[in-house]
Write an enzyme that holds these catalytic residues in place. Structure first.
Site, PDB file in Angstrom:
ATOM      1  N   GLU A   9      -0.104 -43.774  -8.560  1.00 61.44           N
ATOM      2  CA  GLU A   9      -1.329 -43.377  -7.864  1.00 61.44           C
ATOM      3  C   GLU A   9      -2.599 -43.692  -8.633  1.00 61.44           C
ATOM      4  O   GLU A   9      -3.607 -44.055  -8.051  1.00 61.44           O
ATOM      5  CB  GLU A   9      -1.338 -41.860  -7.581  1.00 61.44           C
ATOM      6  CG  GLU A   9      -0.207 -41.367  -6.728  1.00 61.44           C
ATOM      7  CD  GLU A   9       0.857 -40.735  -7.585  1.00 61.44           C
ATOM      8  OE1 GLU A   9       1.264 -41.381  -8.561  1.00 61.44           O
ATOM      9  OE2 GLU A   9       1.278 -39.620  -7.271  1.00 61.44           O
ATOM     10  N   ASP A  82       3.945 -39.525  -7.585  1.00 63.83           N
ATOM     11  CA  ASP A  82       4.344 -38.209  -8.108  1.00 63.83           C
ATOM     12  C   ASP A  82       5.596 -37.660  -7.418  1.00 63.83           C
ATOM     13  O   ASP A  82       5.860 -37.978  -6.250  1.00 63.83           O
ATOM     14  CB  ASP A  82       3.198 -37.207  -7.941  1.00 63.83           C
ATOM     15  CG  ASP A  82       2.081 -37.437  -8.946  1.00 63.83           C
ATOM     16  OD1 ASP A  82       2.306 -38.170  -9.920  1.00 63.83           O
ATOM     17  OD2 ASP A  82       0.987 -36.891  -8.744  1.00 63.83           O
ATOM     18  N   ASP A  84       6.724 -35.265  -5.582  1.00 57.63           N
ATOM     19  CA  ASP A  84       6.593 -34.173  -4.615  1.00 57.63           C
ATOM     20  C   ASP A  84       6.394 -34.753  -3.219  1.00 57.63           C
ATOM     21  O   ASP A  84       6.498 -35.973  -3.021  1.00 57.63           O
ATOM     22  CB  ASP A  84       5.431 -33.240  -4.995  1.00 57.63           C
ATOM     23  CG  ASP A  84       4.090 -33.971  -5.058  1.00 57.63           C
ATOM     24  OD1 ASP A  84       4.027 -35.163  -4.675  1.00 57.63           O
ATOM     25  OD2 ASP A  84       3.094 -33.356  -5.491  1.00 57.63           O
ATOM     26  N   GLU A  86       3.728 -35.142  -1.354  1.00 58.04           N
ATOM     27  CA  GLU A  86       2.616 -36.093  -1.258  1.00 58.04           C
ATOM     28  C   GLU A  86       3.000 -37.426  -1.887  1.00 58.04           C
ATOM     29  O   GLU A  86       2.702 -38.491  -1.341  1.00 58.04           O
ATOM     30  CB  GLU A  86       1.366 -35.520  -1.951  1.00 58.04           C
ATOM     31  CG  GLU A  86       0.748 -34.338  -1.246  1.00 58.04           C
ATOM     32  CD  GLU A  86       0.248 -34.657   0.157  1.00 58.04           C
ATOM     33  OE1 GLU A  86      -0.302 -35.752   0.365  1.00 58.04           O
ATOM     34  OE2 GLU A  86       0.425 -33.812   1.052  1.00 58.04           O
ATOM     35  N   TYR A 298       5.167 -32.208 -14.871  1.00 60.93           N
ATOM     36  CA  TYR A 298       4.428 -32.209 -13.601  1.00 60.93           C
ATOM     37  C   TYR A 298       3.903 -30.815 -13.286  1.00 60.93           C
ATOM     38  O   TYR A 298       4.622 -29.820 -13.416  1.00 60.93           O
ATOM     39  CB  TYR A 298       5.322 -32.709 -12.472  1.00 60.93           C
ATOM     40  CG  TYR A 298       4.562 -33.024 -11.210  1.00 60.93           C
ATOM     41  CD1 TYR A 298       3.487 -33.904 -11.243  1.00 60.93           C
ATOM     42  CD2 TYR A 298       4.894 -32.441 -10.001  1.00 60.93           C
ATOM     43  CE1 TYR A 298       2.768 -34.200 -10.089  1.00 60.93           C
ATOM     44  CE2 TYR A 298       4.185 -32.736  -8.837  1.00 60.93           C
ATOM     45  CZ  TYR A 298       3.122 -33.614  -8.905  1.00 60.93           C
ATOM     46  OH  TYR A 298       2.411 -33.905  -7.766  1.00 60.93           O
ATOM     47  N   ARG A 300       2.569 -29.432 -10.434  1.00 57.26           N
ATOM     48  CA  ARG A 300       2.660 -28.780  -9.110  1.00 57.26           C
ATOM     49  C   ARG A 300       4.104 -28.366  -8.890  1.00 57.26           C
ATOM     50  O   ARG A 300       4.934 -29.156  -8.448  1.00 57.26           O
ATOM     51  CB  ARG A 300       2.169 -29.726  -8.015  1.00 57.26           C
ATOM     52  CG  ARG A 300       0.675 -29.995  -8.094  1.00 57.26           C
ATOM     53  CD  ARG A 300       0.142 -30.814  -6.941  1.00 57.26           C
ATOM     54  NE  ARG A 300      -1.288 -31.058  -7.112  1.00 57.26           N
ATOM     55  CZ  ARG A 300      -1.807 -32.110  -7.733  1.00 57.26           C
ATOM     56  NH1 ARG A 300      -0.998 -33.037  -8.235  1.00 57.26           N
ATOM     57  NH2 ARG A 300      -3.106 -32.254  -7.854  1.00 57.26           N
ATOM     58  N   HIS A 345      11.418 -29.205  -9.258  1.00 56.22           N
ATOM     59  CA  HIS A 345      10.865 -29.604 -10.545  1.00 56.22           C
ATOM     60  C   HIS A 345      11.059 -28.506 -11.571  1.00 56.22           C
ATOM     61  O   HIS A 345      11.275 -27.354 -11.242  1.00 56.22           O
ATOM     62  CB  HIS A 345       9.367 -29.899 -10.429  1.00 56.22           C
ATOM     63  CG  HIS A 345       9.023 -30.785  -9.288  1.00 56.22           C
ATOM     64  ND1 HIS A 345       9.596 -32.019  -9.118  1.00 56.22           N
ATOM     65  CD2 HIS A 345       8.174 -30.619  -8.238  1.00 56.22           C
ATOM     66  CE1 HIS A 345       9.110 -32.575  -8.022  1.00 56.22           C
ATOM     67  NE2 HIS A 345       8.258 -31.737  -7.463  1.00 56.22           N
TER      68      HIS A 345
END
Length: 698
Positions: A9, A82, A84, A86, A298, A300, A345
């Site tokens: 990203e 990432d 997740d 998103e 990570y 989140r 995670h």
């Protein structure tokens, strides 16, 4: 020549990963999402199974051309966004644009950006997880339906620029409800009696507990006088001593919400700032000779799980640094905080505990260092032995009355040697020592102090408290907390005053309309259940179209009723006593992004505006002529400055008070220390409790 293209990203992430992978890989950044729903229309085909109509995000043309050109020059493309929902959606959109087969092993995920983790991830690429993608699509479509269907209605009936959303509306309602509780709160009187005692040279306190063998609460001065009348002089006799050992366990490693809460308490960070800095630490920091390294995992996540490798490294570090007593016999394992927590995670932890905060200090910014130190200490302490406290409870008799003294002493610090979790009132654990008392011992009272108190209303939400409330209610997910807090402030539904949320008139009005016409959007249980359904989509247990369809049936009916029955509301400007200094028209109070301000009633012919200035009653210490007034920065933060600005440029983030320093005559300012308000001199080192200052002023 490179064989493979890796797409992440951000440029920072690309830079870190590129150093690990070597010359056979080209690493480029997509700069976040490349496709999204259009802003100009709802972008969801309701009649066609809620299919989203994605468009390329404006301004991404050059980035996409660069990615497409690069993809044609290599044998393999890896999508390493990432780990997740998103990130999975970004990978899916990239696969669609670059015409990759989403069923091929093109997706690479890692929970930390370290050389070993990245290299291991590339050994086992996988297909794109469509369950994760569909979970993200379901959220996006659901939020778009709610936002783009209700918002135009609010624009038409109330005011342009308003919006509604699943999570943001519940957050505003929580703040409104708390304000209503505060306004409806009726304080109740109660009293305490404190005996200031001495035994030899030792001084300690005991509080009234019971009379004639029955515990008694004191609700009036008359009841206090009744107790005092029964005391038989200044001598107290120890009637009972209870001593016991108590253990205190460490807090689990951070998840997203607890990191935001603790950074607010200890570092005074806003939730958005915490996530921004955590992203930097995750994506990589240049550590000089060691190169660029991701410092934390990570950020989140709502799982407290940690990998066995990280756990073992922590245990070895603790034993070597602090000794065997600080290491529990078996590794500490933390379970899910609530049933809705995902476990995809790990918890937020340092990528290596061997990289202690001091070793990275020279390579990080001040804020990066402070947040990394918080994460490092929390993780290390979570794997340490329990603290051991010796507690002592002593009952002292005087006539028929019993006064109780409590004491505690830290016997073994355990995890507290490294870290102790903060709390919302800012108080800390300190030793409260009592002298070595035994049954039959005597103590003399220097003073018996009765004190009147009143029960307090529930506190307003700080950012930390609101995040915790949303998490406990199962509203929102790790990625939504910070954006939600930002949105409700941008829409001017709430204001952040002295770090506490208060609802605005606009926020109260919108919630009233929502409660009348869209009660399920504000219903905590409904919203939490919807979050659960979306989690089930992620787990492959439910079809996302069915989840949206079930919601939309009743939602569509409510929309029709609201269109028909919601009355138009005119928000009138509030008149003021001020006169416009440009055209002479009366000025009115208007509601802006950061609260009320003064505007000329002659708008649009006259566009003069003024901030609402609150006088503190303190003379400016710099020019000695102006008055210190409360102002707001462009970002809405309160500060204090001279009203003769720009002639005088005195400013202070801390609120000055009228009382001069008793030591040097300098200006005193309010400071919050350990949950209490202190007055500190800005010139010398003098400080005192705010209560002392009030008494002196009286």
């Amino acid at each position: 020549m490179a064989d493979s293209l890796v797409i992440v990203e951000s440029p920072a992430k690309a830079k870190t990963i590129g150093k690990y992978l070597g010359s056979k890989f080209i690493v480029k950044a997509s700069m976040g999402h490349i496709r999204d729903l259009p802003k100009s229309q709802i972008g969801v085909e309701v009649e066609n199974g809620f299919q989203p109509k994605y468009i390329t995000i404006r301004g991404k043309g050059n980035v996409l051309k660069e990615l497409r050109d690069a993809s044609k020059k290599v044998k393999k493309v890896y999508l390493a966004a990432d780990p997740d929902r998103e990130g999975e959606a970004i990978a899916w959109h990239l696969a669609h644009y670059l015409e990759l087969d989403e069923k091929e092993d093109c997706r690479v995920v890692f929970n930390e950006i370290t050389k070993q983790a990245v290299k291991d991830a590339f050994k086992s690429p996988r297909p794109i997880d469509m369950d994760l993608v569909n979970a993200q699509q379901a959220r996006r479509v659901l939020d778009r339906l709610v936002g783009y269907k209700i918002s135009p209605l609010l624009w038409k009936k109330v005011k342009k620029g308003l919006s509604a959303g699943r999570v943001q509306s519940v957050a505003v309602k929580l703040i409104n409800d708390r304000e209503n509780e505060i306004n409806a709160f009726v304080p109740e009187e109660y009293w305490s009696i404190t005996a200031h005692l001495t035994q030899g040279k030792a001084a300690f306190e005991a509080k009234f507990h019971s009379v004639h063998g029955e515990k008694k609460e004191l609700h009036s001065e008359a009841e206090v006088k009744e107790v005092l009348a029964q005391l038989t002089g200044a001598q107290f006799t120890v009637g009972e001593v209870k001593e016991k050992e108590r253990q205190r366990n460490p807090s689990p490693p951070f998840i997203t919400s607890s990191l935001q809460q603790e950074a607010a308490r200890k570092l005074n960070f806003r939730a958005s700032k915490t996530m921004q800095i955590a992203q930097q630490l995750y994506e990589g920091v240049d550590l000089g000779k060691e190169g660029t390294v991701g410092l934390i995992t990570y950020m989140r996540t709502d799982s407290t799980r940690i990998s066995p490798v990280a756990q073992e490294e922590a245990r070895e570090y603790i034993e070597g640094k602090y000794g065997n007593p600080f290491l529990p016999e078996t590794p500490r394992v933390y379970t899910k905080k609530n049933a809705s927590a995902q476990d995809a995670h790990e918890a937020i932890r340092p990528t290596s505990v061997l990289r202690d905060p001091e070793s990275v200090k020279a390579f990080t910014s001040k804020d990066q260092f402070r947040l990394y130190k918080l994460v490092w200490e929390r993780f290390v302490s979570s794997q340490m032995s329990s603290a051991v406290l010796d507690t002592m409870t002593v009952d002292l008799q005087n006539g028929p009355a019993v006064f109780r003294a409590n004491g505690s002493k830290l016997k073994f610090p355990g995890f507290m040697k490294v870290y102790v979790e903060g709390n919302d009132d800012g108080t800390t654990d300190e030793d409260r020592l009592l002298p070595p008392l035994a049954v039959g011992d005597k103590a003399e009272s220097k003073d018996i102090e009765p004190k009147q108190h009143f029960t307090q209303p529930p506190p307003r939400f700080t950012e930390a408290r609101l995040v915790r409330a949303l998490e406990e209610l199962g509203i929102g997910r790790p990625s939504t907390y910070a954006p939600t807090l930002e949105t409700i402030q941008k829409r001017n539904y709430v204001a952040l005053e002295e770090k506490k949320f208060t609802p605005t008139e606009l926020g109260e009005l919108v919630i009233q309309l929502m409660e009348e016409f869209f009660p399920e959007i504000l219903d905590v249980e409904f919203t939490a259940n919807m979050e659960g359904d979306l989690d089930h989509v992620e787990e492959g247990m439910q079809d996302w179209v069915n989840v949206i369809g079930e919601f939309y049936k009743s939602f569509e009916q409510r929309l029709a009723v609201a269109e028909e029955e919601m009355k138009e509301i005119e928000i009138k400007d509030e008149p003021s006593d001020e006169v416009c200094d440009k055209c002479g028209s009366p000025m009115v109070y208007k509601m802006g992004r950061f609260g009320k301000f003064l505007a000329c009633s002659g708008f649009p012919n006259c566009r003069n505006t003024k901030p609402i200035i609150k006088d503190t009653g303190v003379t400016c210490p710099k020019c000695k002529e102006g008055q210190i007034v409360e102002r707001r920065s462009k970002k809405g933060r309160v500060f204090y400055g001279c009203n003769l600005y720009p002639g005088c440029d005195y400013v202070s983030w801390d609120k000055p008070v009228a009382k001069p320093c008793p030591s040097c005559g300098g200006v005193m300012v309010e400071k919050r220390v350990k949950g209490e308000t202190q007055l500190n001199c800005t010139v010398c080192s003098h400080s005192e409790a705010a209560e002392e200052a009030e008494e002196a002023a009286e």
